[in-house]
Scaffold this active site. Structure first.
Site, mmCIF file in Angstrom:
data_model
loop_
_atom_site.group_PDB
_atom_site.id
_atom_site.type_symbol
_atom_site.label_atom_id
_atom_site.label_comp_id
_atom_site.label_asym_id
_atom_site.label_seq_id
_atom_site.Cartn_x
_atom_site.Cartn_y
_atom_site.Cartn_z
ATOM 1 N N ASN A 210 0.858 -1.138 0.134
ATOM 2 C CA ASN A 210 -0.081 -0.014 -0.210
ATOM 3 C C ASN A 210 0.947 1.182 -0.063
ATOM 4 O O ASN A 210 2.093 1.217 0.070
ATOM 5 C CB ASN A 210 -1.132 -0.171 1.054
ATOM 6 N N LYS A 350 -10.908 -3.419 18.951
ATOM 7 C CA LYS A 350 -9.493 -3.831 19.283
ATOM 8 C C LYS A 350 -9.107 -4.000 21.001
ATOM 9 O O LYS A 350 -8.045 -4.367 21.343
ATOM 10 C CB LYS A 350 -8.526 -2.931 18.664
HETATM 11 O O1 C5P Z 1 -8.569 -2.607 11.424
HETATM 12 P P1 C5P Z 1 -7.796 -1.451 11.112
HETATM 13 O O2 C5P Z 1 -6.651 -1.860 9.940
HETATM 14 O O3 C5P Z 1 -8.382 -0.366 10.391
HETATM 15 O O4 C5P Z 1 -6.810 -0.810 12.360
HETATM 16 C C1 C5P Z 1 -5.938 0.042 12.173
HETATM 17 C C2 C5P Z 1 -4.980 -0.148 13.143
HETATM 18 O O5 C5P Z 1 -4.778 -1.444 13.489
HETATM 19 C C3 C5P Z 1 -3.669 0.630 13.098
HETATM 20 O O6 C5P Z 1 -3.042 0.950 14.410
HETATM 21 C C4 C5P Z 1 -2.582 -0.739 12.517
HETATM 22 O O7 C5P Z 1 -1.592 -0.690 12.606
HETATM 23 C C5 C5P Z 1 -3.124 -1.774 13.260
HETATM 24 N N1 C5P Z 1 -3.428 -3.065 12.586
HETATM 25 C C6 C5P Z 1 -2.559 -4.477 12.814
HETATM 26 N N2 C5P Z 1 -2.757 -5.381 12.191
HETATM 27 C C7 C5P Z 1 -3.484 -5.604 11.367
HETATM 28 C C8 C5P Z 1 -4.148 -4.616 10.824
HETATM 29 C C9 C5P Z 1 -4.067 -3.409 11.529
HETATM 30 O O8 C5P Z 1 -1.785 -4.049 14.038
HETATM 31 N N3 C5P Z 1 -3.451 -6.890 10.910
#
Ligand code: C5P
Length: 407
Positions: A210, A350
């Site tokens: 990304n 989370k």
């Molecule tokens: O669920 P989402 O991707 O929107 O959440 C973003 C947050 O979760 C960010 O802090 C990102 O670093 C973390 N994240 C993570 N592992 C993932 C997906 C997101 O630590 N697989």
């Protein structure tokens, strides 16, 4: 804006070949918002001319104790009275020996002796001179006198040798000065961060990633270090310079990032030096290709596209938040709509105490940003600013939230 912004720095240049780098340093300090007054020793003028510094800083350069341009003939008092710090770069072996003895036979050494502000030295000399017991004695004396030393570094030297004694690069000196001026709100704390994108390979030459540049994560790592924390940064593939004093571990995939974070937390716990704060800034890929092809996938004449199935990646942040004795967890969110509502959903989902939302989703790769900090009850908006300035404000907001360490 960094902690150097608005500071008045006397940049003292002593005689060594690294004096040529002091010109770049003067420029970098100004770029960081400092006002720079250059004072040179006579020896330094043999390496670089005063006109160079005068043109760069727009201020007259002083070299002479008896300079008539300062009306009361007290140049050594006048110049240091106005300063927030005196930075000597390069600090030669000879100049350091003089400082250690309290000698003052020229303008720069007199200025150092007559100062009320902090004195910071960036040593530069040949390896043997640095390692000489006399220099090491002086270094110990200077440190005991409360003088700050930044560097030296080890590397290739002007004399053709390789070893300790090389002056830090100008941008590292500015970074160290920034740390020097920063409030130590995270003194003694251990911080673990993730930053950048992840790269999920399809075959040996292709993959899914990304647009995250890692700028925000690296800025926060730098701000935590400046605030006095011991920082480990787990980074996906980015083109960012590692902040000075930050331990960096490079990874590619979300699974590697997850495993590295878990290992770091386990080891810290085992060593009874637990991580206080985990900040998940990385833009982690939610899915990875279900199968990795060992060979490059070939185009077919029939024109049919390969089917890519996907597997969900582990949620690193959620898994850290679930741990027994979890560190204080901070998440990031890049939402394109209903920022506050979606942000609060994410806090709950989370099970984390704090979420930082990017306002606007075009933040990738930019140098500035706008943030919304959400906890269970309140929200604080940090208006548009550079990522460095936002990182500092964010750290100032997070620090008082950390639970006190058990005694
Ligand atoms: O669920 P989402 O991707 O929107 O959440 C973003 C947050 O979760 C960010 O802090 C990102 O670093 C973390 N994240 C993570 N592992 C993932 C997906 C997101 O630590 N697989």
């Amino acid at each position: 804006m960094t902690a150097v912004d608005g500071k008045r720095i006397v940049l003292g240049v002593s005689g060594g070949v690294a004096a040529y780098k002091a010109a770049v340093l003067a420029r970098e300090l100004q770029r960081a918002g400092a006002r720079v007054q250059v004072v040179m020793t006579e020896a330094a003028t043999h390496f670089v001319g005063t006109a160079t510094f005068q043109a760069l800083t727009g201020e007259p350069v002083f070299t002479d104790q008896w300079d008539a341009r300062i009306a009361n003939g007290m140049a050594h008092i006048e110049l240091s009275r106005a300063a927030d710090a005196i930075l000597i770069a390069p600090a030669s072996a000879d100049f350091m020996a003089k400082l250690a003895q309290g000698l003052c036979d020229d303008l720069l050494s007199t200025l150092c002796l007559a100062r009320e502000c902090p004195l910071v030295l960036a040593p530069a000399m040949n390896r043997q001179m640095w390692e000489n017991p006399a220099t090491q004695r002086n270094v110990a004396r200077l440190r005991a006198d409360g003088i700050e030393l930044i560097g030296p570094d080890s590397g290739e030297q002007a004399c053709g040798e390789t070893g300790m004694g090389r002056m830090l690069e100008p941008e590292d000196i500015v970074e160290s000065l920034d740390a020097f001026f920063s409030r130590k709100v995270l003194a003694g704390r251990r911080v673990l961060l993730t930053a950048g994108p992840t790269f999920e390979p399809i075959d040996p030459v292709r993959g899914i990633t990304n647009r995250s540049s890692g700028k925000m994560g690296f800025a926060i790592a730098r701000a935590c270090r400046n605030a006095g924390a011991m920082v480990t940064l787990v980074s996906g593939p980015v083109a960012q310079r590692t902040p000075l004093g930050v331990r960096r571990i490079d990874v590619q995939t979300a699974q590697q990032m997850h495993d590295t974070v878990t290992r770091e937390l386990d080891q810290a716990q085992h060593a009874k030096q637990p991580v206080d704060l985990f900040i998940a800034v990385a833009a982690v890929a939610d899915w990875r290709p279900a199968r990795y092809s060992e060979q490059k996938i070939k185009k077919t004449d029939a024109g049919s596209a390969p089917e890519l199935g996907f597997t969900q990646n582990p949620d690193i942040l959620a898994s850290v938040a679930k741990r027994e004795a979890a560190p204080y967890c901070v998440g990031f969110a890049a939402e394109s709509e209903a920022l506050e509502r979606n942000g609060r959903d994410k806090l709950a989902r989370k099970a984390i105490p704090l979420l930082v939302a990017n306002i606007g989703h075009e933040t990738f790769g930019r140098d500035d940003n706008e943030l919304l900090i959400l906890d269970g009850t309140r929200s604080v908006r940090l208006p548009r600013a550079s990522k460095d300035a936002l990182a500092r404000d964010l750290v100032a907001d997070i620090a008082p939230r950390l639970p006190a360490r058990p005694l």
